[in-house]
Write a protein that holds these residues in place. Structure first.
Motif: not given
Length: 213
Positions: A69-78, A84-94
């Motif tokens: 979701g918006d501005n959510a954060q995760a280390s990785s998505l698999h 896979l959907t990254l909404r506005t301002g979301s961040r994945v570090t890996g």
């Protein structure tokens, strides 16, 4: 008073410890509510929903989609089979990776590592990829104002079950692709006059003006 300080510190830490627990399911969706914290999320048959402003560790599933979701954060998505959907301002570090599924990033979404799939479209809209982007058999749209720092690769495909259509690769207005754009199979490469790209191998760019080809 000295006894109260450690007790108070422990009490304050307990909600965070509980909220950061891992969540695993074999069948069924995993959902993390808006603003909450969680550890690793693992599902076999089910999607994963991470609410706005939530923070999680890795999120992975075999059969299911993952939504950040918006501005959510995760280390990785698999995921193996799912979008896979990254909404506005979301961040994945890996890394962000799907085998069979579309990947889309909204405005100001960011991936620190690589982003890749095998089958499915990849769409960036004013988004940033710190690593590279790779696909084998899907269209790629690097939308207006988006940036890739680690190059772009379209891999070769093997076997008889692949569609005959060549993937369409669009580099939109004011988009930036640093590094090499390497195409190991035939593609249709369309690049905006205002885009900035690195060296191109395996394809001949067709330039366009305006918002779309």
């Amino acid at each position: 008073m000295r006894l109260l300080v450690p007790a108070l510190a422990l009490a304050l830490s307990l909600p965070l410890a509980v909220a950061a627990q891992d969540i695993e399911k074999v069948n069924g969706e995993i959902s993390v509510d808006a603003g909450q914290h969680a550890g690793d999320l693992h599902s076999v048959n089910g999607g994963i929903q991470v609410g706005a402003n939530a923070v999680v560790q890795g999120a992975s599933t075999v059969n299911g989609s993952i939504h950040l979701g918006d501005n959510a954060q995760a280390s990785s998505l698999h995921t193996v089979n799912g979008s896979l959907t990254l909404r506005t301002g979301s961040r994945v570090t890996g890394e962000v990776e799907s085998t069979n599924g579309d990947i889309s990033l909204d405005s100001r979404a960011e991936v620190g590592g690589n982003l890749a799939n095998v089958n499915g479209t990849i769409t960036l809209n004013h988004a940033h990829i710190g690593g590279g982007v790779a696909t084998s058999n899907g269209d790629v749209t690097i939308g207006e104002g988006s940036r890739i720092d680690g190059g772009l690769v379209v891999r070769e495909v093997h076997g008889r079950n692949w569609p005959n259509r060549d993937p369409e690769i669009i580099i939109g207005p004011h988009a930036v692709v640093n590094g090499t754009l390497e195409f190991r199979r035939d593609v249709v490469l369309e690049v905006s006059d205002s885009a900035q790209i690195g060296a191109v191998r395996g394809a001949t760019p067709k330039h366009f003006s305006g918002a779309t080809p």
